[in-house]
Write a protein that holds these residues in place. Sequence first.
Motif, mmCIF file in Angstrom:
data_model
loop_
_atom_site.group_PDB
_atom_site.id
_atom_site.type_symbol
_atom_site.label_atom_id
_atom_site.label_comp_id
_atom_site.label_asym_id
_atom_site.label_seq_id
_atom_site.Cartn_x
_atom_site.Cartn_y
_atom_site.Cartn_z
ATOM 1 N N ASP A 1 0.851 -1.184 0.000
ATOM 2 C CA ASP A 1 0.000 0.000 0.000
ATOM 3 C C ASP A 1 0.892 1.242 0.000
ATOM 4 O OD1 ASP A 1 0.206 1.142 2.990
ATOM 5 O OD2 ASP A 1 0.278 -1.050 3.028
ATOM 6 N N PRO A 2 0.339 2.427 -0.263
ATOM 7 C CA PRO A 2 1.165 3.644 -0.324
ATOM 8 C C PRO A 2 1.909 3.973 0.966
ATOM 9 C CG PRO A 2 -0.953 4.023 -1.382
ATOM 10 C CD PRO A 2 -1.054 2.689 -0.696
ATOM 11 N N GLY A 3 1.458 3.407 2.092
ATOM 12 C CA GLY A 3 2.133 3.680 3.362
ATOM 13 C C GLY A 3 3.388 2.856 3.606
ATOM 14 N N ILE A 4 3.706 1.953 2.670
ATOM 15 C CA ILE A 4 4.849 1.056 2.859
ATOM 16 C C ILE A 4 6.161 1.819 3.039
ATOM 17 C CG2 ILE A 4 5.114 0.754 0.347
ATOM 18 C CD1 ILE A 4 5.952 -1.853 3.037
ATOM 19 N N TYR A 5 6.284 2.979 2.396
ATOM 20 C CA TYR A 5 7.571 3.689 2.413
ATOM 21 C C TYR A 5 7.840 4.372 3.753
ATOM 22 C CZ TYR A 5 6.731 2.245 -2.249
ATOM 23 O OH TYR A 5 6.433 1.439 -3.316
ATOM 24 N N GLU A 6 6.775 4.677 4.474
ATOM 25 C CA GLU A 6 6.955 5.164 5.844
ATOM 26 C C GLU A 6 7.384 4.016 6.749
ATOM 27 O OE1 GLU A 6 6.884 8.131 7.578
ATOM 28 O OE2 GLU A 6 7.025 8.929 5.534
ATOM 29 N N ARG A 7 6.785 2.835 6.537
ATOM 30 C CA ARG A 7 7.134 1.679 7.368
ATOM 31 C C ARG A 7 8.567 1.209 7.100
ATOM 32 N NH1 ARG A 7 1.963 0.270 5.575
ATOM 33 N NH2 ARG A 7 2.599 -1.616 4.455
ATOM 34 N N LEU A 8 9.017 1.366 5.856
ATOM 35 C CA LEU A 8 10.377 0.958 5.513
ATOM 36 C C LEU A 8 11.431 1.757 6.289
ATOM 37 C CD1 LEU A 8 10.194 0.390 1.649
ATOM 38 C CD2 LEU A 8 11.023 -1.260 3.323
ATOM 39 N N LYS A 9 11.070 2.967 6.724
ATOM 40 C CA LYS A 9 12.002 3.802 7.487
ATOM 41 C C LYS A 9 12.364 3.159 8.820
ATOM 42 C CE LYS A 9 10.372 8.228 5.576
ATOM 43 N NZ LYS A 9 9.704 9.519 5.915
ATOM 44 N N LYS A 10 11.496 2.261 9.289
ATOM 45 C CA LYS A 10 11.712 1.649 10.599
ATOM 46 C C LYS A 10 12.585 0.392 10.547
ATOM 47 C CE LYS A 10 7.352 3.548 12.262
ATOM 48 N NZ LYS A 10 5.979 3.271 12.709
ATOM 49 N N LEU A 11 12.927 -0.041 9.338
ATOM 50 C CA LEU A 11 13.813 -1.198 9.236
ATOM 51 C C LEU A 11 15.230 -0.802 9.649
ATOM 52 C CD1 LEU A 11 13.053 -3.072 5.873
ATOM 53 C CD2 LEU A 11 12.403 -3.739 8.178
ATOM 54 N N PRO A 12 15.874 -1.636 10.479
ATOM 55 C CA PRO A 12 17.263 -1.324 10.850
ATOM 56 C C PRO A 12 18.210 -1.514 9.660
ATOM 57 C CG PRO A 12 16.611 -3.464 11.729
ATOM 58 C CD PRO A 12 15.376 -2.861 11.125
ATOM 59 N N SER A 13 19.296 -0.766 9.656
ATOM 60 C CA SER A 13 20.317 -0.944 8.614
ATOM 61 C C SER A 13 21.131 -2.205 8.919
ATOM 62 C CB SER A 13 21.232 0.271 8.596
ATOM 63 O OG SER A 13 20.513 1.426 8.213
ATOM 64 N N ARG A 14 21.725 -2.899 7.933
ATOM 65 C CA ARG A 14 21.636 -2.643 6.506
ATOM 66 C C ARG A 14 20.368 -3.257 5.949
ATOM 67 N NH1 ARG A 14 27.756 -4.513 5.683
ATOM 68 N NH2 ARG A 14 26.736 -6.441 6.304
ATOM 69 N N ARG A 15 19.613 -2.461 5.210
ATOM 70 C CA ARG A 15 18.412 -2.990 4.577
ATOM 71 C C ARG A 15 18.791 -3.660 3.259
ATOM 72 N NH1 ARG A 15 14.557 2.264 4.391
ATOM 73 N NH2 ARG A 15 16.284 2.908 3.055
#
Length: 315
Positions: A111-125
């Motif tokens: 959904d369009p909100g996926i890119y906000e949720r991706l910000k919460k993934l720890p590095s390295r993505r």
Amino acid sequence: MSRNRGRIIEITENLFSQGVKRPPEAMFFSYKGILYPASMSSPETMEALKSFEARNDDVIITGYPKTGTNWLEQMVKELESTDAKYTEEEMKERINAEKKLETFPRLEFGDPGIYERLKKLPSRRIILTHLPPHLLPPSVLQSKAKILVLVRNPKDTAVSYYHFYNDMPVMPSFASWDEYFAAFMNGKVAWGSYFDHLVEWNKYIDHEKVMIISYEELKEDQVLGMKRIAAFFGFSLCEEDFLRIAKMTTFQAMKEKSKETHGQFGDILFRKGVVGNWRDHFSKAQNEEMDRKFEECLGGTKLAARMKYDVYCKA
């Protein structure tokens, strides 16, 4: 973008159940002239994709559908985690973060909100996509993130994609190979023309942040290919690590575990995993048509040499 097997199976089975309820004409949407599966993405998601914020240490993998991206993804995940030496607690944290994405692991899905949720993934993505350069978010090429591009000879790609299309509940089936071949050659399939995809990536073949590797190269010598990948991303592994990962990620090993890793999607993803299966499908006329098309689009390019078209695609 995901190491969580159970979540992937749940998402996939939900997509499949939704897909069978859609009439064929509703299975795709068009964005900038290219078709995409409506059960996996939307025009709104493709627009929101522009807002994706790449990080300098992102590991980005891209390849046209059925060029071997699932195989390459597993290799890169094993290389990355071996280099990172995550603790059990760190790995648990990463898995929990990936669960919250609630989508199949491709950058253009969800959904369009996926890119906000991706910000919460720890590095390295580890970010996966089937998109060509012009449809990637601007931040990808503007950042220092490195991009690994997988290519495969177009004849085997076409055959693998044909079976994928006809086996996927979220895509309309083709009545015959001949009907499909015409659509593939004209770019009237999901993610558009493979030839256009290759032409675009050829422009980046000497880019310092881009590495192009071929499916055939990995089949010839997987350990050597993985060493090139590790060097490109700056991963540090020992010889035993490469041998162990190569054994874990052979096509046969992944196919045997596919039910466990991908549920009912496993049999669709992992079909043959060979080079040269196109010879069982192409007519003489189709063979000549693709030879002409490849020459017209990529003849004399560095990418054509890298792909060894004359070795893998001549009758």
